[in-house]
Design a protein around this motif. Structure first.
Motif, PDB file in Angstrom:
ATOM      1  N   GLU A 110       0.825  -1.225   0.000  1.00 31.39           N
ATOM      2  CA  GLU A 110       0.000   0.000   0.000  1.00 31.39           C
ATOM      3  C   GLU A 110       0.858   1.273   0.000  1.00 31.39           C
ATOM      4  O   GLU A 110       0.510   2.255  -0.641  1.00 31.39           O
ATOM      5  N   ASN A 111       1.974   1.252   0.773  1.00 29.10           N
ATOM      6  CA  ASN A 111       2.722   2.522   0.912  1.00 29.10           C
ATOM      7  C   ASN A 111       3.983   2.579   0.047  1.00 29.10           C
ATOM      8  O   ASN A 111       4.737   3.551   0.137  1.00 29.10           O
ATOM      9  N   ILE A 112       4.198   1.567  -0.767  1.00 30.12           N
ATOM     10  CA  ILE A 112       5.460   1.483  -1.529  1.00 30.12           C
ATOM     11  C   ILE A 112       5.691   2.700  -2.428  1.00 30.12           C
ATOM     12  O   ILE A 112       6.832   3.096  -2.668  1.00 30.12           O
ATOM     13  N   SER A 113       4.613   3.338  -2.884  1.00 27.53           N
ATOM     14  CA  SER A 113       4.779   4.501  -3.767  1.00 27.53           C
ATOM     15  C   SER A 113       4.690   5.828  -3.014  1.00 27.53           C
ATOM     16  O   SER A 113       4.732   6.902  -3.638  1.00 27.53           O
ATOM     17  N   SER A 114       4.574   5.763  -1.702  1.00 25.82           N
ATOM     18  CA  SER A 114       4.436   7.003  -0.934  1.00 25.82           C
ATOM     19  C   SER A 114       5.730   7.818  -0.952  1.00 25.82           C
ATOM     20  O   SER A 114       6.829   7.257  -0.812  1.00 25.82           O
ATOM     21  N   PRO A 115       5.629   9.141  -1.097  1.00 25.64           N
ATOM     22  CA  PRO A 115       6.847   9.976  -1.032  1.00 25.64           C
ATOM     23  C   PRO A 115       7.516   9.905   0.339  1.00 25.64           C
ATOM     24  O   PRO A 115       8.679  10.289   0.484  1.00 25.64           O
ATOM     25  N   ASP A 116       6.804   9.393   1.345  1.00 23.72           N
ATOM     26  CA  ASP A 116       7.379   9.296   2.691  1.00 23.72           C
ATOM     27  C   ASP A 116       8.456   8.223   2.823  1.00 23.72           C
ATOM     28  O   ASP A 116       9.059   8.078   3.880  1.00 23.72           O
ATOM     29  N   ARG A 117       8.672   7.475   1.758  1.00 26.23           N
ATOM     30  CA  ARG A 117       9.782   6.508   1.837  1.00 26.23           C
ATOM     31  C   ARG A 117      11.109   7.187   1.500  1.00 26.23           C
ATOM     32  O   ARG A 117      12.170   6.567   1.522  1.00 26.23           O
ATOM     33  N   TYR A 118      11.045   8.468   1.191  1.00 27.94           N
ATOM     34  CA  TYR A 118      12.247   9.228   0.848  1.00 27.94           C
ATOM     35  C   TYR A 118      12.531  10.305   1.902  1.00 27.94           C
ATOM     36  O   TYR A 118      11.714  10.547   2.795  1.00 27.94           O
ATOM     37  N   ILE A 119      13.668  10.983   1.725  1.00 19.37           N
ATOM     38  CA  ILE A 119      14.085  12.010   2.689  1.00 19.37           C
ATOM     39  C   ILE A 119      13.067  13.153   2.734  1.00 19.37           C
ATOM     40  O   ILE A 119      12.713  13.728   1.694  1.00 19.37           O
ATOM     41  N   LYS A 120      12.621  13.465   3.954  1.00 19.94           N
ATOM     42  CA  LYS A 120      11.745  14.626   4.179  1.00 19.94           C
ATOM     43  C   LYS A 120      12.541  15.617   5.018  1.00 19.94           C
ATOM     44  O   LYS A 120      13.111  15.238   6.058  1.00 19.94           O
ATOM     45  N   MET A 121      12.560  16.855   4.612  1.00 20.47           N
ATOM     46  CA  MET A 121      13.403  17.821   5.319  1.00 20.47           C
ATOM     47  C   MET A 121      12.710  19.159   5.476  1.00 20.47           C
ATOM     48  O   MET A 121      12.116  19.662   4.531  1.00 20.47           O
ATOM     49  N   ASP A 122      12.816  19.708   6.668  1.00 16.31           N
ATOM     50  CA  ASP A 122      12.424  21.093   6.901  1.00 16.31           C
ATOM     51  C   ASP A 122      13.685  21.927   6.666  1.00 16.31           C
ATOM     52  O   ASP A 122      14.490  22.138   7.584  1.00 16.31           O
ATOM     53  N   GLY A 123      13.877  22.319   5.411  1.00 14.12           N
ATOM     54  CA  GLY A 123      15.114  22.979   4.992  1.00 14.12           C
ATOM     55  C   GLY A 123      15.455  24.211   5.812  1.00 14.12           C
ATOM     56  O   GLY A 123      16.607  24.406   6.211  1.00 14.12           O
ATOM     57  N   LYS A 124      14.447  25.023   6.085  1.00 14.11           N
ATOM     58  CA  LYS A 124      14.696  26.260   6.838  1.00 14.11           C
ATOM     59  C   LYS A 124      15.160  25.951   8.264  1.00 14.11           C
ATOM     60  O   LYS A 124      16.067  26.601   8.787  1.00 14.11           O
ATOM     61  N   ALA A 125      14.497  24.942   8.890  1.00 16.95           N
ATOM     62  CA  ALA A 125      14.854  24.586  10.272  1.00 16.95           C
ATOM     63  C   ALA A 125      16.282  24.030  10.332  1.00 16.95           C
ATOM     64  O   ALA A 125      17.047  24.366  11.247  1.00 16.95           O
ATOM     65  N   VAL A 126      16.648  23.213   9.337  1.00 13.17           N
ATOM     66  CA  VAL A 126      17.998  22.640   9.326  1.00 13.17           C
ATOM     67  C   VAL A 126      19.032  23.749   9.100  1.00 13.17           C
ATOM     68  O   VAL A 126      20.101  23.758   9.719  1.00 13.17           O
ATOM     69  N   TYR A 127      18.687  24.671   8.244  1.00 18.14           N
ATOM     70  CA  TYR A 127      19.572  25.816   7.968  1.00 18.14           C
ATOM     71  C   TYR A 127      19.840  26.601   9.259  1.00 18.14           C
ATOM     72  O   TYR A 127      20.984  26.900   9.611  1.00 18.14           O
ATOM     73  N   LYS A 128      18.754  26.904   9.963  1.00 13.83           N
ATOM     74  CA  LYS A 128      18.862  27.666  11.216  1.00 13.83           C
ATOM     75  C   LYS A 128      19.695  26.916  12.247  1.00 13.83           C
ATOM     76  O   LYS A 128      20.555  27.488  12.921  1.00 13.83           O
TER      77      LYS A 128
END
Ligand code: COA
Length: 347
Positions: A221-239
Motif C-alpha cells: 500500500e505505501n510502496i509509492s508514498s513519497p514518505d519513503r524518501y528524505i523529508k526535510m524542513d530545509g529552513k529549520a535545518v539551515y537555522k
C-alpha cells in the motif's frame, strides 16, 4: 609492497598519544549530474536558483555503484597514500546512513572483504552528515590505549537513492561519494587535538525518512508514498546549522587550548555555500582559509568532509603543523567538530 610510513610507532601495545591522518583518499560515482538535468526531468527548478541558494552546480550520482563500492575505492587510495601495506589496518569504521543492505551486513564488513582483509573489527556508525566527525573521535578513542594502531575511517553515502526525484526542495541538494583516511600514530603534539560532538534528538523530525524502517515498514500500500524518501524542513535545518557551528567549534578550541585566530584552515561539511560563508565570517577567516567544493559534489553527507580533506591535502593546502578545523551537522539532528594539528611526512 609499499614502503612503511616512518612516523608510525609499532612497538606492540605501547600507548600512542598522538593520532593523526597518515593517508587520505576519495571515490566518486561515474555519473555526473548537472543542475539543468533536473529541468530536463520536468522539475520546476533552474540552474540559477540552485546555484544562488546552495552553490551547487553538479553532483555525482551512483547508478551502478553502492556505498561499499565507493568506500573500497576510497580506502584503497587512502592506504596507498599512507604508504602502508593494507595488512597493517587493524580496524575499519564506516560512517554511513545509506548502506548497500537495509539491516546487515554493515558496509564495514563489505569493505573488509573487498580489501581482502579478515578478522579485524569492522562496523558502521550512523550519524548522518556528522558521521565522519563522530567516526574520527570513535576511532581515535579506540587507538589511544594502543589496542588499535592503524584504523581506516571512511565516510560514504549514496543519498541520491533515498531522494524523491519529484521533490525539488531535497533532490537538488544531495550527491554521492566516499572519502577515507588512515589514522595512525604521529609525532607527539600532532594529530587529533580535540573533538566536540553533540545531538539534538528532540528535533529528529526535521530531517527524516518516515517509512521503510521497523516503525512503519514498506507494504504494497505505501510502496509509492513519497514518505519513503528524505523529508526535510530545509529552513529549520539551515537555522540549526548556523546556530550550532561556531558554538561547537569554540568549545573544541577551548578544549585544545586554542583561539579562533589559531585556525589555519577550515573544512566544513558541504551542505550549502551560504552556511559555509556564514561560518567563515563568524570565525574571522579569509576565503583562502576555507575549503569549498560544494559546486562540484553537492552534499555528499558523511563523505563530504573526508572528500574535501583528501582534495585539500592533494592540492598541498594542508601544511605540516597547520591547525585544521572540520565541522559537520545533519540528521539526528547531530553536530560535531574535530580539530587537528596536521602532520605531513613531507615536511
Ligand atoms: N528550485 C526552485 N525553487 C525552489 C526549489 C528549487 N529546487 N526548492 C524550493 N524552492 C522554492 C520553495 O518552494 C519556495 O517557494 P515559495 O516561496 O513559493 O514557497 C522558495 O523556493 C523558497 O524556499 P525556501 O525553502 O525559503 O528556500 P531557502 O532559501 O530556504 O533554500 C534550501 C532552501 C533547502 C536550499 C535551504 O533551506 C537549505 O539549504 N537548508 C539546509 C538544508 C541542508 O543543508 N540539509 C542537509 C543537512 S546535512
Amino acid at each position: 609492497m609499499a614502503t612503511k610510513n616512518p612516523i608510525i610507532k609499532d612497538a606492540p601495545n605501547s600507548v600512542v598519544r598522538s593520532i593523526g591522518v597518515i593517508g587520505t583518499g576519495r571515490a566518486l560515482p561515474q555519473k555526473v549530474f548537472k543542475n539543468d538535468e533536473f529541468v530536463n526531468l520536468g522539475l520546476d527548478t533552474s540552474d540559477e536558483w540552485i546555484v544562488e541558494r546552495t552553490g551547487i552546480k553538479q553532483r555525482y550520482i551512483a547508478k551502478e555503484e553502492c556505498a561499499s563500492d565507493l568506500a573500497i575505492a576510497a580506502a584503497n587510495k587512502a592506504i596507498l597514500n599512507a604508504k602502508i601495506d593494507k595488512s597493517e589496518i587493524d580496524c575499519i569504521v564506516v560512517a554511513t546512513t545509506s548502506p548497500d543492505y537495509p539491516l546487515f551486513p554493515s558496509v564495514g564488513c563489505l569493505v573488509q572483504s573487498g580489501l581482502g582483509l579478515t578478522d579485524i573489527p569492522a562496523f558502521d556508525l550512523s550519524a548522518a552528515c556528522t558521521g565522519f566527525i563522530y567516526a574520527m573521535e570513535v576511532a581515535t578513542s579506540m587507538m589511544r590505549n594502543g589496542t588499535y594502531r592503524k584504523v581506516l575511517v571512511i565516510g560514504v553515502d549514496t543519498l541520491s537513492k533515498y531522494c524523491d526525484w519529484k521533490d525539488r526542495s531535497v533532490v537538488i541538494l544531495f550527491g554521492d561519494g566516499a572519502g577515507a583516511v588512515v589514522l595512525g600514530g604521529v609525532e607527539d603534539g600532532y594529530g587529533l587535538l580535540a573533538s566536540q560532538l553533540g545531538a539534538k534528538g528532540k528535533d529528529w523530525e526535521k530531517l527524516v525518512v518516515p517509512i521503510g524502517g521497523a516503525k512503519e515498514p514498506l507494504t504494497a500500500e505505501n510502496i509509492s508514498s513519497p514518505d519513503r524518501y528524505i523529508k526535510m524542513d530545509g529552513k529549520a535545518v539551515y537555522k540549526f546549522a548556523v546556530n550550532i557551528i561556531v558554538d561547537v567549534i569554540e568549545k573544541a578550541l577551548e578544549k585544545a587550548n586554542l583561539k579562533k585566530e589559531d585556525i589555519s584552515f577550515f573544512i566544513p561539511h558541504q551542505a550549502n555555500k551560504r552556511i559555509i560563508e556564514y561560518a567563515r565570517e563568524k570565525l574571522g577567516l579569509s576565503t583562502e582559509q576555507v575549503y569549498v567544493n560544494i559546486d562540484t559534489y553537492g552534499n555528499t553527507s558523511a563523505a563530504s568532509i573526508a572528500i574535501a580533506m583528501d582534495e585539500a591535502a592533494e592540492k598541498g593546502l594542508l601544511k605540516n603543523g597547520d591547525i585544521i578545523v572540520t565541522v559537520g551537522f545533519g540528521a539526528g539532528l547531530t553536530y560535531g567538530t574535530n580539530i587537528l594539528k596536521w602532520y605531513s611526512s613531507k615536511k
